[in-house]
Write a protein that holds these residues in place. Structure first.
Motif, PDB file in Angstrom:
ATOM      1  N   PRO A   1       0.818  -1.225   0.000  1.00  0.00           N
ATOM      2  CA  PRO A   1       0.000   0.000   0.000  1.00  0.00           C
ATOM      3  C   PRO A   1       0.849   1.270   0.000  1.00  0.00           C
ATOM      4  CG  PRO A   1      -0.100  -1.078   2.158  1.00  0.00           C
ATOM      5  CD  PRO A   1       0.646  -2.006   1.243  1.00  0.00           C
ATOM      6  N   THR A   2       2.019   1.225   0.619  1.00  0.00           N
ATOM      7  CA  THR A   2       2.842   2.442   0.694  1.00  0.00           C
ATOM      8  C   THR A   2       3.486   2.740  -0.654  1.00  0.00           C
ATOM      9  OG1 THR A   2       3.236   1.794   2.985  1.00  0.00           O
ATOM     10  CG2 THR A   2       4.519   3.630   2.164  1.00  0.00           C
ATOM     11  N   VAL A   3       3.939   1.677  -1.321  1.00  0.00           N
ATOM     12  CA  VAL A   3       4.479   1.864  -2.675  1.00  0.00           C
ATOM     13  C   VAL A   3       3.374   2.388  -3.593  1.00  0.00           C
ATOM     14  CG1 VAL A   3       5.400   0.677  -4.708  1.00  0.00           C
ATOM     15  CG2 VAL A   3       6.287   0.122  -2.426  1.00  0.00           C
ATOM     16  N   ASN A   4       2.199   1.781  -3.499  1.00  0.00           N
ATOM     17  CA  ASN A   4       1.088   2.210  -4.358  1.00  0.00           C
ATOM     18  C   ASN A   4       0.744   3.680  -4.126  1.00  0.00           C
ATOM     19  OD1 ASN A   4       1.002  -0.353  -5.361  1.00  0.00           O
ATOM     20  ND2 ASN A   4      -0.763  -1.018  -4.136  1.00  0.00           N
ATOM     21  N   GLU A   5       0.761   4.076  -2.854  1.00  0.00           N
ATOM     22  CA  GLU A   5       0.433   5.467  -2.524  1.00  0.00           C
ATOM     23  C   GLU A   5       1.500   6.424  -3.075  1.00  0.00           C
ATOM     24  OE1 GLU A   5      -2.075   6.956  -1.534  1.00  0.00           O
ATOM     25  OE2 GLU A   5      -1.415   8.844  -0.633  1.00  0.00           O
ATOM     26  N   LEU A   6       2.765   6.015  -2.941  1.00  0.00           N
ATOM     27  CA  LEU A   6       3.852   6.851  -3.472  1.00  0.00           C
ATOM     28  C   LEU A   6       3.694   7.010  -4.986  1.00  0.00           C
ATOM     29  CD1 LEU A   6       6.635   8.305  -3.189  1.00  0.00           C
ATOM     30  CD2 LEU A   6       7.695   6.078  -3.622  1.00  0.00           C
ATOM     31  N   GLN A   7       3.441   5.903  -5.668  1.00  0.00           N
ATOM     32  CA  GLN A   7       3.335   5.947  -7.132  1.00  0.00           C
ATOM     33  C   GLN A   7       2.125   6.780  -7.568  1.00  0.00           C
ATOM     34  OE1 GLN A   7       5.675   1.756  -8.115  1.00  0.00           O
ATOM     35  NE2 GLN A   7       3.451   1.715  -8.091  1.00  0.00           N
TER      36      GLN A   7
ATOM     37  N   ALA B   1       8.815  -3.097  -0.377  1.00  0.00           N
ATOM     38  CA  ALA B   1       9.534  -1.842  -0.600  1.00  0.00           C
ATOM     39  C   ALA B   1       8.855  -0.653   0.077  1.00  0.00           C
ATOM     40  CB  ALA B   1       9.674  -1.579  -2.091  1.00  0.00           C
ATOM     41  N   GLY B   2       7.736  -0.912   0.757  1.00  0.00           N
ATOM     42  CA  GLY B   2       7.029   0.164   1.452  1.00  0.00           C
ATOM     43  C   GLY B   2       7.904   0.888   2.460  1.00  0.00           C
ATOM     44  N   VAL B   3       8.890   0.171   3.042  1.00  0.00           N
ATOM     45  CA  VAL B   3       9.775   0.844   4.005  1.00  0.00           C
ATOM     46  C   VAL B   3      10.554   1.973   3.330  1.00  0.00           C
ATOM     47  CG1 VAL B   3      10.041  -0.998   5.717  1.00  0.00           C
ATOM     48  CG2 VAL B   3      11.487  -0.997   3.680  1.00  0.00           C
ATOM     49  N   LEU B   4      10.844   1.790   2.045  1.00  0.00           N
ATOM     50  CA  LEU B   4      11.551   2.842   1.296  1.00  0.00           C
ATOM     51  C   LEU B   4      10.570   3.874   0.752  1.00  0.00           C
ATOM     52  CD1 LEU B   4      14.035   0.543  -0.663  1.00  0.00           C
ATOM     53  CD2 LEU B   4      14.496   1.904   1.381  1.00  0.00           C
ATOM     54  N   ALA B   5       9.424   3.383   0.293  1.00  0.00           N
ATOM     55  CA  ALA B   5       8.422   4.300  -0.266  1.00  0.00           C
ATOM     56  C   ALA B   5       7.929   5.279   0.798  1.00  0.00           C
ATOM     57  CB  ALA B   5       7.256   3.510  -0.845  1.00  0.00           C
ATOM     58  N   ALA B   6       7.931   4.841   2.067  1.00  0.00           N
ATOM     59  CA  ALA B   6       7.490   5.738   3.151  1.00  0.00           C
ATOM     60  C   ALA B   6       8.405   6.953   3.221  1.00  0.00           C
ATOM     61  CB  ALA B   6       7.503   4.988   4.481  1.00  0.00           C
ATOM     62  N   ALA B   7       9.688   6.733   3.010  1.00  0.00           N
ATOM     63  CA  ALA B   7      10.626   7.868   2.973  1.00  0.00           C
ATOM     64  C   ALA B   7      10.326   8.721   1.743  1.00  0.00           C
ATOM     65  CB  ALA B   7      12.063   7.351   2.928  1.00  0.00           C
ATOM     66  N   GLY B   8      10.052   8.067   0.627  1.00  0.00           N
ATOM     67  CA  GLY B   8       9.752   8.780  -0.618  1.00  0.00           C
ATOM     68  C   GLY B   8       8.532   9.682  -0.481  1.00  0.00           C
TER      69      GLY B   8
END
Ligand SMILES: *Cc1c(COP(=O)(O)O)cnc(C)c1O
Length: 348
Positions: free
Chosen positions: A19-25, A221-228
């Protein structure tokens, strides 16, 4: 940022379930004004994937500036890995190039001799000319040229947000003139890792496939996307501070009017200064070493030591870059150190 990373909700990104990657994208697509975006580990990979998607044929040709990061700093990956041929045009000092030269180099014949031009690569901000921001009028003309020949434009926008801030326009205003983009979340935007590719839906579908073969697929990868996500929400506006500090430094150096280093203030547009150190008494490399070294003499004379890390480039050039971790106070200290180094050289 660390706390957000620790708290991030994650999932299996292979099935697009993070979900975090999806939100970032999703948020990046909105910001860029592009249909979709894809999260990848690095800018180098983002450029390579993008170019590969534009050049499905082996031996296809891309047109790129001679000072482009894609051309100078990515190990020739487009040739090494993708079998793509580069046709180089000369970058002008303002980061643009002569579009007549581009046009003269486009090869679209159906014969058997030549590679076929398949994409034009731009870079904004243009790193090696000193973080220059090609004006929108240049991009509009490049777009018109590309359209005349049915060519896509890829934008190496590692520092695209710096360009948007410098031009005082939305990122989407620059990117509506491009077919694809790569934007780094690290560097000035402060993430530890990560880059986004933007483009149309079919392009991103292909990019997902190419990312896999290059080993760029990530799982939780959400741990990285959260920073993004924090980079996009909190770090863009503060790029103005970097630009202000960069300018302050440039003005300070100019005020020293030293023959050792001189900065063209009109060429300072964003967070990078590229300046020549051209003096028989000190080379660019020695200059960088002196700025980085803290001697006891300096501490005694000044009451403290200041270490300034600069990058020594080819051509007697030195590069200075501002980012999240360089404050206005640090900038003053760097100027002070520069003055100290100049005085030392003058005493020789
Ligand atoms: C840093 C940079 C890249 C590549 O990014 P990495 O994440 O280091 O691979 C691409 N283009 C430009 C202009 C850059 O400055």
């Amino acid at each position: 940022m660390r706390a957000a990373m620790a708290a991030a909700q994650v999932g299996y990104d292979i099935f697009e379930e993070d979900p975090t990657v999806n939100e970032l994208q999703r948020r990046a697509a909105e910001l860029f004004g592009m249909e979709e975006t894809l999260f990848v580990p690095s800018g180098t990979m983002a450029n390579l994937i993008s170019v590969m998607c534009h050049c499905p044929e082996r031996g296809a040709e891309l047109i790129v500036g001679d000072q482009a990061h894609i051309h100078l700093c990515e190990q020739g990956g487009v040739a090494q890995i993708a079998g793509i041929h580069s046709r180089v045009v000369k970058n002008l000092p303002d980061g643009t190039f002569d579009l007549n030269e581009v046009e003269s180099k486009i090869r679209h014949s159906s014969g058997t001799h030549c590679p076929r031009t398949s994409v034009i690569c731009l870079e904004n901000t243009q790193n090696f000319t000193g973080g220059r921001v090609p004006p929108l009028s240049f991009l509009q003309e490049a777009r018109a040229l590309a359209d005349r020949y049915g060519l896509p434009i890829h934008m190496d926008g590692a520092r695209l947000m710096n360009a948007a801030i410098a031009l005082d326009v939305k990122a989407s205003e620059i990117l509506r003139l491009c077919d694809s983009v790569s934007v780094c979340l690290n560097k000035g935007l402060g993430s530890p890792i990560g880059c986004l590719i933007g483009g149309r839906k079919e392009f991103i579908n292909q990019a997902i496939r190419v990312r896999r073969v290059l080993g760029g697929l990530m799982r939780q990868a959400g741990v990285l996307a959260a920073a993004g996500l924090i980079s996009l929400s909190d770090m863009v506006e503060r790029l103005r501070d970097d630009h202000r500090n960069t300018r302050k430094f440039a003005q300070g150096v100019q005020a020293f009017s030293s023959s050792i280093c001189d900065i063209d203030i009109n060429a300072v547009e964003t967070n990078i200064i590229m300046f020549p150190v051209n003096d028989p008494r000190i080379s660019a490399k020695e200059f960088c070493d002196k700025m980085a070294e803290v001697t006891e003499e300096e501490v005694t004379a000044m009451g403290c030591g200041v270490q300034v890390l600069l990058h020594h480039m080819y051509d007697c050039k030195v590069r200075a870059v501002w980012h999240l971790d360089v404050s206005e106070e640090d900038t003053d200290l760097a100027l002070w150190k520069l003055q100290y180094v100049i005085e030392k050289v003058n005493q020789k």
